[in-house]
Design an enzyme around this catalytic site. Structure first.
Site, PDB file in Angstrom:
ATOM      1  N   LYS A  40       0.846  -1.193   0.000  1.00  0.00           N
ATOM      2  CA  LYS A  40       0.000   0.000   0.000  1.00  0.00           C
ATOM      3  C   LYS A  40       0.880   1.241   0.000  1.00  0.00           C
ATOM      4  O   LYS A  40       1.789   1.378   0.808  1.00  0.00           O
ATOM      5  CB  LYS A  40      -0.901   0.016   1.240  1.00  0.00           C
ATOM      6  CG  LYS A  40      -1.802   1.247   1.298  1.00  0.00           C
ATOM      7  CD  LYS A  40      -2.780   1.157   2.441  1.00  0.00           C
ATOM      8  CE  LYS A  40      -2.234   1.664   3.743  1.00  0.00           C
ATOM      9  NZ  LYS A  40      -2.040   3.121   3.782  1.00  0.00           N
ATOM     10  N   THR A 131     -10.363   3.668  11.157  1.00  0.00           N
ATOM     11  CA  THR A 131     -10.203   2.720  12.266  1.00  0.00           C
ATOM     12  C   THR A 131      -9.587   3.383  13.503  1.00  0.00           C
ATOM     13  O   THR A 131      -9.563   2.798  14.582  1.00  0.00           O
ATOM     14  CB  THR A 131      -9.343   1.516  11.844  1.00  0.00           C
ATOM     15  OG1 THR A 131      -8.197   2.005  11.148  1.00  0.00           O
ATOM     16  CG2 THR A 131     -10.103   0.571  10.951  1.00  0.00           C
TER      17      THR A 131
END
Ligand code: C5P
Length: 244
Positions: A40, A131
């Site tokens: 990522k 999150t």
């Protein structure tokens, strides 16, 4: 069990390359190359090194999740996303809070560009509730009155009706999202903490084994691997946990 649960555990890990220098980039790619398929690239690395980082990682053989969390007016996001899609990444993301029109127009523009230019389009996913956000932050700070789970499900539903391919969500919401929006609706899940790792700023985390059991398609993992004394051993133990 979702379809993607049949994919090898190692192929479902996306290592978050949260670094900014070329030197660190090369160090981590050399180390990870034979151990994972996906990495990522987030804001830190992309803003520091520019689009060339994608060319480099593709040449090194990685699939790339470009995590820039686009959020602006529909016209701006649509055009920016098409530019990113042309880089040849596998996954990109938008903030669901940008609204249905922003997501719909972007998803359609990417498909149209890919068909015209005969390239394979990235899958487009929506960011729901970060999150790092606890229920207190959601209610007291952001003044979003829905319970966190309901807020996440609502945002995921907006992504689904905008024809996005899935969402980024916490491991706590995966099961419900799959139930509501189908096994094929992708869940890409950060907030993963093996039992031996520090939570850091993640408020809603689960272990790799728990996330897989809930039905997560991809696990996004950064510090538990990058900060480990032996990153490859950490990665292997995460793979082991996913298979147990
Ligand atoms: O180090 P850690 O495992 O917490 O890294 C998680 C990665 O996932 C970070 O790069 C973070 O930006 C990203 N992320 C997240 N929560 C989201 C979306 C992306 O933690 N909702």
């Amino acid at each position: 069990m979702t379809k993607a649960n049949h994919i090898d555990a190692r192929e479902r890990i996306i290592v978050a390359l949260d670094v900014s220098t070329r030197r660190d980039l090369e160090k981590w790619t050399a180390l990870l190359k034979s151990h994972v398929k996906w990495v990522k690239v987030g804001m830190e690395l992309f803003y520091a090194q520019g689009p060339e980082v994608i060319t480099f990682l593709r040449e090194e053989g990685f699939n790339i999740f470009l995590d820039l969390k686009l959020h602006d007016i529909p016209n701006t996001v649509q055009k920016a996303a098409v530019v990113l899609a042309r880089l040849g990444v596998g996954l990109i993301n938008l903030h669901t809070l940008g609204g249905v029109e922003m997501m719909k127009r972007t998803a359609a523009a990417i498909k149209k560009m890919a068909a015209t230019e005969r390239i394979s389009p990235p899958r487009v996913i929506g960011v729901t509730v970060l999150t790092s956000h606890s229920p207190e932050v959601l209610h007291d700070e952001l003044r979003i009155s829905l319970p966190l789970e309901e807020a996440t499900l609502h945002l995921a539903g907006m992504a689904k009706s905008s024809e996005l391919d899935g969402v980024v969500c916490s491991p706590w919401e995966v099961e419900q999202i799959k139930k509501c929006y189908g096994a094929d609706f992708l869940t890409v899940v950060p907030g993963i903490r093996p039992s031996w790792a520090a939570p850091g700023d993640q408020a809603r985390y689960k272990t790799p084994g728990q996330a897989v059991a809930e039905g997560a398609d991809f696990l996004v993992i950064g510090r538990p691997i990058l900060d480990a004394p032996d990153p490859v051993a950490a990665l292997n133990s995460i793979v082991q946990e996913m298979q147990d």
